[in-house]
Design a protein around this motif. Sequence first.
Motif, PDB file in Angstrom:
ATOM      1  N   UNK A   1    -110.196   3.679  29.091  1.00 55.81           N
ATOM      2  CA  UNK A   1    -110.871   4.993  29.071  1.00 55.81           C
ATOM      3  C   UNK A   1    -109.484   5.869  28.502  1.00 55.81           C
ATOM      4  N   UNK A   2    -109.892   6.566  27.628  1.00 57.98           N
ATOM      5  CA  UNK A   2    -108.746   7.598  27.104  1.00 57.98           C
ATOM      6  C   UNK A   2    -109.554   8.873  26.288  1.00 57.98           C
ATOM      7  N   UNK A   3    -108.377   9.904  26.269  1.00 62.13           N
ATOM      8  CA  UNK A   3    -109.099  11.151  25.548  1.00 62.13           C
ATOM      9  C   UNK A   3    -109.410  10.780  23.898  1.00 62.13           C
ATOM     10  N   UNK A   4    -110.303  11.592  23.419  1.00 65.31           N
ATOM     11  CA  UNK A   4    -110.544  11.640  22.026  1.00 65.31           C
ATOM     12  C   UNK A   4    -109.638  11.708  21.227  1.00 65.31           C
ATOM     13  N   UNK A   5    -108.484  12.573  21.791  1.00 66.72           N
ATOM     14  CA  UNK A   5    -107.420  12.954  20.831  1.00 66.72           C
ATOM     15  C   UNK A   5    -106.417  11.997  21.467  1.00 66.72           C
ATOM     16  N   UNK A   6    -105.923  10.979  20.641  1.00 64.21           N
ATOM     17  CA  UNK A   6    -104.744   9.813  21.196  1.00 64.21           C
ATOM     18  C   UNK A   6    -103.558   9.963  20.692  1.00 64.21           C
ATOM     19  N   UNK A   7    -102.420   9.553  21.335  1.00 64.97           N
ATOM     20  CA  UNK A   7    -101.247   9.657  20.837  1.00 64.97           C
ATOM     21  C   UNK A   7    -100.972   8.558  19.724  1.00 64.97           C
TER      22      UNK A   7
ATOM     23  N   UNK B   1    -104.563 -11.357  17.913  1.00 65.89           N
ATOM     24  CA  UNK B   1    -105.852 -11.743  17.824  1.00 65.89           C
ATOM     25  C   UNK B   1    -106.521 -11.655  19.074  1.00 65.89           C
ATOM     26  N   UNK B   2    -106.474 -10.169  19.190  1.00 68.50           N
ATOM     27  CA  UNK B   2    -107.453  -9.593  20.553  1.00 68.50           C
ATOM     28  C   UNK B   2    -108.094  -8.401  20.074  1.00 68.50           C
ATOM     29  N   UNK B   3    -109.031  -7.845  21.043  1.00 74.09           N
ATOM     30  CA  UNK B   3    -109.736  -6.758  20.825  1.00 74.09           C
ATOM     31  C   UNK B   3    -109.617  -5.633  22.153  1.00 74.09           C
ATOM     32  N   UNK B   4    -109.381  -4.537  21.442  1.00 74.87           N
ATOM     33  CA  UNK B   4    -109.073  -3.348  22.419  1.00 74.87           C
ATOM     34  C   UNK B   4    -110.110  -2.537  22.163  1.00 74.87           C
ATOM     35  N   UNK B   5    -110.812  -2.161  23.025  1.00 75.85           N
ATOM     36  CA  UNK B   5    -112.165  -1.262  22.923  1.00 75.85           C
ATOM     37  C   UNK B   5    -111.775   0.127  23.498  1.00 75.85           C
ATOM     38  N   UNK B   6    -112.325   0.982  23.162  1.00 75.77           N
ATOM     39  CA  UNK B   6    -111.897   2.449  23.778  1.00 75.77           C
ATOM     40  C   UNK B   6    -113.505   3.103  24.354  1.00 75.77           C
ATOM     41  N   UNK B   7    -113.078   3.571  25.530  1.00 77.93           N
ATOM     42  CA  UNK B   7    -114.341   4.581  26.174  1.00 77.93           C
ATOM     43  C   UNK B   7    -113.599   5.931  26.056  1.00 77.93           C
ATOM     44  N   UNK B   8    -114.270   6.684  25.142  1.00 78.36           N
ATOM     45  CA  UNK B   8    -113.487   8.138  24.974  1.00 78.36           C
ATOM     46  C   UNK B   8    -114.436   9.151  25.612  1.00 78.36           C
ATOM     47  N   UNK B   9    -113.388  10.244  26.144  1.00 82.85           N
ATOM     48  CA  UNK B   9    -113.846  11.467  26.497  1.00 82.85           C
ATOM     49  C   UNK B   9    -113.614  12.457  25.565  1.00 82.85           C
ATOM     50  N   UNK B  10    -114.568  13.225  25.190  1.00 84.07           N
ATOM     51  CA  UNK B  10    -114.307  14.243  24.014  1.00 84.07           C
ATOM     52  C   UNK B  10    -113.805  15.380  24.579  1.00 84.07           C
TER      53      UNK B  10
END
Length: 619
Positions: free
Chosen positions: A246-252, A267-276
């Motif tokens: 879970x992260x902000x929609x503007x990322x570092x 060989x992994x998967x990183x998914x984002x749950x963004x907050x606008x």
Amino acid sequence: YKASTTRPIPSQQAVRIVHFSRPPSKPTNTQTIGRLTLAEFGYRNTAVKRRHHDRRQRARCLKKQAQSVTFLLQSQSTIMDPNNTNVEDCETPTGVIGLGAVYGAASAALVVLMWLVAFHRKFCVAIWKTNKVTPYGVYTTITEALRTHYWYILCQALGVDGGNSAEQRKAWLARVTTLFLQNLNVLPQSAGSNSGSIAIEAVSDKELQKHQAIISHSCRAIFYYIIKSLLDKSKARTGKSHIKICICSVQFGSFYRLMRGMEKSLDCTIEFLEVDMIAKDWTIDWSSINENDVKSCDLIMAQHLFGVPFEQTKFWEWAQKFDIPIVEDNVQSGSIFGKYKGNPKSDAILYSGGLDKTPSCFGGGFGYFRHTKYGDELYASCRKMHDERPLDTTKARLIAVLNQTIHTMIAQNTLWFNNLVSLLFYVFFTDRGESIQFYKASLKVRKNKSITPFQHAESGFLRHPCVAHLKSMAHGFLKKEQYHSIAREEVRRRQVLLDNIPQEYHGKLFPWWTPAVLKQHEDNLGVSEFSWVNAYQTNDRLDLCKFLNEEYVVCMINTTWEYHTDSKFPVGKDINESLVYLPNINHLDNDASIVDLARVLTKYCVEGGGKATKKLKSL
């Protein structure tokens, strides 16, 4: 007149009759002499005489030149003759030769100047008018680098005071850890930490073991360890290397690109749950997400934006409510010397000692893990991975410092270094006759991996820092008073900029500079890495870059922040596409330069800035 003619050659009297001092362009006399008219014969005879005159004249000139060369050669041979004692024979017309050399050099310089003005006028005007202040916020000098960073490398290479031995590494690691924890207010300040000497007395090993800190080659190394720990935990639990953040929609940008690279290498998967974010003031729009979706996340990442502690209280509330680890990235919170030391509810907090960070250590990463459930768990896993990494070499440290020195020279315009960079960019990458496009040159230099100030390859930054590197970190931590002075001056300069821009444009050019944020800048005493501006007219940063370039202002498109390529939130993407680096406000020469920058930005607001004629693929 050809001798083979069967007709008689005309007499001298006939020739004198038809001779003209300047024969007419077209013969008019129709009297004939042999096969020629009188007028034609006189015209041709005069032309022959002129050719003969020109040949005699050239011959005389060549004879004089030959005599001059012969005289010089004879004079030189006389001078070089060791048996010659006649001083008069050794005299040469040095005055004449010297004067000729001056005239020749002046003529050559005049020709070059005329050539530049005639064919490269825009280039010359841009070099002359542009203030070579770049967006970099590098708060060190070449002199300081020579007497500290390079000196530490030399001492390590020569084995002074134990060189890079294990004993020395342990001692200096303890000193750096002590300074880091003291600046976090975890340990009390000691008398040695304010002495200005890097050889401070470290606290005991027993005391340090109570506090969970990691000192690494780079801040990205600690972040890598954290993400890798979560991936390993997910694989052990589910059999798949998959996590959700879970992260902000503007990322570092540095961390985002690192995670994209980890997906390929591990060989992994990183998914984002963004907050606008909210378009008006660029604060987080908490209504853009359903908090129940946060339950499935493996990590909450709190990142600060624009050089101040970013208001994101909800993240810590969700971390407590749903029992999720939360990591706080304080790299852009101002500096470790500011009043903000991280949220007490964070499981881990990160700081950077990169070239354009504070403290500027020419590289370095600092992580502190609190004694919480997830803080202890993450520290144990990260410490294990860190201890398995190899030691940085003297050669690798020297190359890293050399690369960062180049960028320091660019930031400080040392010895007019940016003029040379501009010339090279114009010669190799700009159409002849066009003005220098500084924003393209800046981006090309920043993205050039051969001279990058940051290690992109995992093998480059996943290392233990050597003794020379640890000494540089200790030196950076002792510059607290200098950074406080820079922070106070930044607050004043920012106000000068705003005072010279009409009030109605403040919220458009700098949406995040709300009264609350400006008050935070003043209270926190943080130092901004960059000075940003919003290209609100067209929401296209290249349009603003072109406009600023035509006004002789050095700028560059934003590379600090990134948006997820699969993001469903438009505001975060628009923010990233609209941000432009201005010349760093802390490096502008004086208030007059700040006022001139304010004038250019006001002109952009009034005139609209126009649109870029084309977008280069390289950007």
